[in-house]
Design an enzyme around this catalytic site. Structure first.
Site, short mmCIF file in Angstrom:
data_model
loop_
_atom_site.label_atom_id
_atom_site.label_comp_id
_atom_site.label_asym_id
_atom_site.label_seq_id
_atom_site.Cartn_x
_atom_site.Cartn_y
_atom_site.Cartn_z
N HIS A 111 0.83 -1.22 0.00
CA HIS A 111 0.00 0.00 0.00
C HIS A 111 0.87 1.27 0.00
CE1 HIS A 111 -3.27 -2.75 1.30
NE2 HIS A 111 -2.34 -3.25 2.08
N SER A 115 15.57 22.37 -14.56
CA SER A 115 14.40 23.19 -14.81
C SER A 115 14.88 24.55 -15.29
CB SER A 115 13.58 23.33 -13.54
OG SER A 115 12.80 24.49 -13.60
N LYS A 153 16.37 22.04 -9.41
CA LYS A 153 15.68 20.84 -9.88
C LYS A 153 16.58 19.88 -10.64
CE LYS A 153 11.74 19.90 -9.77
NZ LYS A 153 10.59 20.50 -10.43
N GLU A 170 10.27 9.23 -16.47
CA GLU A 170 8.89 9.66 -16.73
C GLU A 170 8.48 9.35 -18.17
OE1 GLU A 170 9.99 13.64 -14.89
OE2 GLU A 170 7.84 13.59 -14.53
#
Ligand code: ARG
Length: 507
Positions: free
Chosen positions: A189, A310, A316, A323
């Protein structure tokens, strides 16, 4: 603004499409666009839009190597069977060799009037060797020709997928071996459940990748039959030798039924199904890498080569490659569905719908190769942060099960009661704001007198993982044994030509 039929600007919003619909489209285009290979029956050429929807050369040019290989096998067999004379066979083989060299050097010149790769090659052959080229298509149809070409291509694509998976598995094994004893939290979970080893976690992906590999190998076994010689749908009256062409093209045997031969695309669906499963697994690992690389986790640091910055937030470091793997792998599911939907309503035998079978497979191959390469590269270079993983593993009372098991083992307490006692220990530790390990001997004994200081042996995360030696368990010793059992990988049955990778473009 209301859309008015026939009044849109062809250079407007649809101009980016390959064939802007112009009102001036001639219903029948000039005779010079008539197909020279089947035009005999027709008075005029096709409408321009008909040509646009009919031509597949932009896609099936990728089959050129397979088409030439199929023609070589076919014409050689025709010669051996005495169906063609030796001079014609020699001329055709020489012409095919020239075409192969031309395409390898400079690609082909696409001509939509010639529809597909089969007609491009045959037309070029005619230009090179004259009327003898017309004999190549004896006892053959484009239906068995394309079924053979495409099968050869998919066979190579399976080989390429297996090679890609092997590299991915090798990378996972190397990192699992390095981190056989590195502690991390195991989750259910997405809640910290029990400590596990990073090596064990990575080996879970080895299991998935091995199943994926076996699906491609299994697909290869099933597609190991050659449809060439089924002709249009019914076989042929020429005394061809289908066993010879099957062997020449590296197949175990010819397909058994001519109707099935030209109408079957199961091999492509098998490939897409295997790709879909592999993609599903790659996507899950990509998702984990993304989560692990986030600051609250901090389990891994992505090397520069696999992250981007970024443009506005200088701090970043984004896991873009992971992704994109997560995003791109959805394509396989769509590709399988697209081809399955094309096939499911078709009567036997060939229908032109089947010409659209190639786009999903070509896209899947390109995407799978890219995703496997990206995931392999990431796995090879991820910088794991063992301190963060251990700290997370030690939080969340992850050794509670070990305490309960200890009560069962050392004090003979029934498991259900041990579960309840451990729950009280967790509550006490929680109230103190610490972990189970932080409770004193006296505090533990106060909860239940059967808990003695010997329990400390199982409360640490190291003791917890080391104790999980059941077959398939997470103990470092098990991880090392599992890795040793898999190295080297078992050799799967492979087609002779598999492994070179499916050819791309007009190279
Ligand atoms: N380009 C066609 C395809 O890929 C070749 C087969 C054409 N056969 C036919 N009966 N029109 O399916």
């Amino acid at each position: 603004m209301a859309y008015r039929r026939g009044n849109h600007d062809p250079a407007g919003s649809l101009a980016g499409t390959a064939f802007p619909l112009r009102r001036s489209v001639a219903i029948t285009s000039p005779a010079d666009t008539a197909n020279p290979l089947w035009g005999g029956r027709f008075g005029g050429g096709p409408a321009a839009v008909m040509q646009a929807i009919n031509a597949s050369i932009g896609v099936d040019k990728r089959l050129w190597r397979q088409d030439i290989a199929g023609s070589r096998a076919h014409v050689t067999m025709l010669g051996a069977q005495g169906i063609l004379g030796a001079a014609d066979v020699a001329a055709i083989l020489a012409g095919l060799e020239t075409i192969e060299a031309e395409y390898a050097a400079g690609g082909l010149v696409e001509n939509p009037a010639l529809e597909d790769i089969h007609m491009h090659i045959e037309t070029r052959l005619a230009a090179l060797i004259g009327p003898a080229a017309g004999r190549l298509h004896t006892a053959r149809s484009r239906n068995d020709q394309v079924a053979t070409d495409f099968r050869l291509w998919v066979r190579e694509a399976c080989g390429a997928a297996i090679d890609g998976l092997d590299a991915f598995i090798a990378a996972l094994l190397a990192r699992a071996s390095e981190h056989a004893a590195t502690i991390m939290p195991g989750f259910t979970h997405l809640q910290v459940a029990q400590p596990v080893t990073l090596g064990h976690h990575l080996m879970a992906y080895v299991e998935m990748a091995r199943r994926d590999r076996s699906r491609f190998a299994d697909a290869l076994r099933r597609m190991d039959e050659c449809p060439l010689g089924a002709a249009a749908l019914a076989g042929t009256s020429f005394p061809i030798d289908r066993h010879a062409t099957a062997a020449a093209l590296g197949f175990a045997r010819p397909t058994a039924n001519s109707l099935d031969s030209v109408s079957d695309r199961d091999f492509a669906l098998d490939y897409l199904n295997a790709a879909a499963m592999a993609g599903l697994h790659l996507s899950r690992l990509a998702e984990e890498i993304i989560v692990w690389a986030s600051q609250p986790y901090g389990f891994v640091r992505l090397p520069d080569a696999w992250s981007t910055g970024s443009s506005i937030m200088p701090q970043k470091r984004n896991p873009d490659a992971a992704e994109l793997v997560r995003a791109k792998t959805g394509l396989f599911l769509a590709a399988f569905q697209r081809l399955a939907v094309i096939m499911k309503g078709l009567p036997l035998a060939y229908s032109k719908d089947m010409q659209d079978d190639k786009v999903p497979v070509f896209n899947a191959h390109d995407t799978l190769a890219l995703c496997l390469a990206a995931m392999t590269g990431m796995v090879e270079t991820l910088v794991f942060v063992p301190e963060r993983m251990r700290a997370a593993a030690a939080s969340g009372f992850s050794t509670a099960t070990d305490l309960a098991d200890w009560l069962v083992r050392a004090a003979g307490v029934p498991f259900r009661e041990a579960h309840e006692i451990t729950g009280r220990c967790v509550r006490a530790a929680e109230a103190r704001g610490g972990d189970l390990d932080g409770l004193s001997d006296a505090e533990l004994a106060a909860i239940d007198p059967r808990i003695t200081p010997a329990v400390r042996d199982v409360l640490s995360v190291e003791a917890s993982v080391a104790s999980r030696t059941s077959f398939g368990g997470t103990a470092p010793a098990n991880v090392r044994a599992a890795i040793a059992a898999l190295t080297p990988l078992p050799v799967d049955l492979r087609s002779p030509s598999a492994g070179g990778g499916a050819g791309g473009g007009n190279d």
